[in-house]
Design a protein around this motif. Structure first.
Motif, short mmCIF file in Angstrom:
data_model
loop_
_atom_site.label_atom_id
_atom_site.label_comp_id
_atom_site.label_asym_id
_atom_site.label_seq_id
_atom_site.Cartn_x
_atom_site.Cartn_y
_atom_site.Cartn_z
N SER A 1 -16.84 -60.33 64.15
CA SER A 1 -15.30 -59.87 63.84
C SER A 1 -14.51 -59.85 65.23
O SER A 1 -13.41 -60.57 65.26
N LEU A 2 -14.94 -59.07 66.20
CA LEU A 2 -14.57 -59.05 67.67
C LEU A 2 -14.51 -60.37 68.22
O LEU A 2 -13.42 -60.78 68.72
N LEU A 3 -15.43 -61.37 67.94
CA LEU A 3 -15.59 -62.70 68.59
C LEU A 3 -14.35 -63.74 68.27
O LEU A 3 -13.74 -64.43 68.88
N TYR A 4 -14.29 -63.07 66.74
CA TYR A 4 -12.94 -64.00 66.21
C TYR A 4 -11.93 -63.62 66.42
O TYR A 4 -10.83 -64.47 66.66
N ARG A 5 -11.59 -62.18 66.74
CA ARG A 5 -10.24 -61.90 67.24
C ARG A 5 -9.83 -62.40 68.36
O ARG A 5 -8.94 -62.76 68.84
N LYS B 1 -12.78 -72.11 58.40
CA LYS B 1 -13.98 -71.20 58.65
C LYS B 1 -14.15 -69.74 58.31
O LYS B 1 -14.87 -69.24 58.34
N GLY B 2 -12.82 -69.38 57.92
CA GLY B 2 -12.69 -67.84 57.58
C GLY B 2 -12.64 -67.17 58.88
O GLY B 2 -13.24 -66.12 58.75
N ARG B 3 -12.23 -67.55 59.86
CA ARG B 3 -12.13 -66.77 61.01
C ARG B 3 -10.89 -65.98 61.48
O ARG B 3 -10.82 -65.53 62.40
N ILE B 4 -9.88 -66.41 60.50
CA ILE B 4 -8.65 -65.47 60.96
C ILE B 4 -8.84 -64.10 60.41
O ILE B 4 -9.28 -63.69 59.29
N PRO B 5 -8.45 -63.04 61.44
CA PRO B 5 -8.76 -61.54 61.10
C PRO B 5 -7.77 -61.30 59.99
O PRO B 5 -6.66 -61.76 59.68
#
Length: 354
Positions: free
Chosen positions: A4-8, A115-119
């Protein structure tokens, strides 16, 4: 590092790149206006407009369309093809950069979305940014159209709205970038960090809000050419308060229509922000040991000083292109810094009741 931190961080860095590109776009837009290039393209082709004239015949065809415009007939009659190419390329590059920004935002946004990477909590905000970007393109053409009818000058209202929306998008993007990337302030006072009073945080928010209004005021100065009206400082002519100030009926209309009043108001905004900014810097250094907040105030003070000096130089020297363009882009950079500082102080403020 957690996923989650990587995506942020990924989303935050992407937004930071977009914000920097928008800052460049605002600079190029200012140069386009200052070189009187904004009305050189009399058509709006959102898709095919990215392709410039590629041979002499195509240049002649584009030039022929420009010759039917009020600007050519009233201002630039007799202009050569080479002179036309000079102003055309500024406006062309401005529009192309706008399309590049659209792609730079949309493609990664679509990727992060799929990709579902938006926080969590950011999908709607990013969608709003995309919508605002589309509105900015439409507003830009709406502005240009105002100078293609009878008067070869764009409406200063539409120009101010175009600038204001660009800066609003930039500010919103900066806020989201900071919320994704900024390191949270330490709550352990023994670590050399301290909270800040809510009053100081409110002053920072007030400063950012007034700075945005100041930029809108600058849009009115640019669009009405009020910067050429009084080329003296600190006086306007022979007095601090010039003759003819607010001499319209109704009175309030002078703030938007009278060039003397428009320039006077812009100067008053500058004095107010100089005092408020100095107080804000002093308050942060007095009441907080937070390193990032202190660094932000140093940058804010430096940019504010540069902005004032550039504004004075631009007025006194009859609006040279280089200093006028720098004055505009430094103002927006100052706004971005104010956004960061206001957000950081707001995060720190709840730790106290002051």
């Amino acid at each position: 590092m957690s996923e989650s931190l990587l995506y942020r961080r990924q989303v935050g860095l992407w937004l930071a790149i977009c914000a920097a590109t928008i800052l460049g776009m605002i600079l190029l837009g200012g140069v386009t206006r200052l070189t009187n290039s904004g009305l050189s393209m009399v058509e709006w082709r959102p898709l095919l407009g990215i392709i410039p004239p590629l041979n002499h015949e195509q240049w002649l065809a584009v030039f022929a369309k420009y010759k039917n415009s009020p600007e050519y007939q009233i201002v630039n009659a007799g202009m050569s093809l080479d002179e036309f190419k000079y102003i055309f390329m500024y406006e062309y590059l401005h529009r192309v950069l706008g399309r590049i920004i659209g792609i730079l935002f949309f493609v990664p946004y679509l990727y992060f979305l799929i990709k579902g990477r938006i926080p969590v909590g950011y999908r709607g905000k990013l969608a709003l940014l995309f919508i605002l970007g589309g509105c900015q393109g439409l507003l830009g053409w709406f502005m240009v159209k105002s100078g293609l009818v009878d008067d070869p000058r764009v409406s200063h209202y539409r120009l101010t709205a175009h600038l204001g929306l660009a800066v609003l998008i930039f500010g919103f993007m900066m806020w989201l970038t900071c919320s994704l990337l900024d390191r949270p302030p330490a709550t352990d006072h023994t670590a050399g960090q301290s909270a800040i009073s809510r009053n100081v945080a409110r002053v920072a928010a007030l400063f950012a809000g007034l700075l945005y209004l100041m930029i809108l005021s600058g849009g009115l100065v640019a669009g009405s050419r009020a910067g050429y009206a009084w080329s003296t400082w600190p006086l306007m002519g022979d007095s601090f308060i010039p003759p003819g100030l607010y001499a319209t009926t109704p009175l309030w209309l002078a703030a938007f229509e009278d060039i003397t009043t428009i320039q006077f108001n812009h100067r008053m905004f500058a004095y107010l922000l100089a005092l408020l900014g100095a107080g804000l810097v002093a308050a942060v250094w007095r009441h907080s040991q937070d390193l990032l907040a202190r660094r932000a105030t140093l940058l804010l003070g430096a940019l504010l000083t540069a902005q004032i000096v550039l504004g004075i130089y631009t007025i006194v020297h009859h609006v040279p292109i280089a200093s006028a363009a720098a004055h505009q882009v430094v103002g927006v950079a100052l706004f971005g810094t104010a956004i960061y500082l206001a957000r950081r102080l707001a995060v720190m403020a709840p730790a106290t009741s002051g």
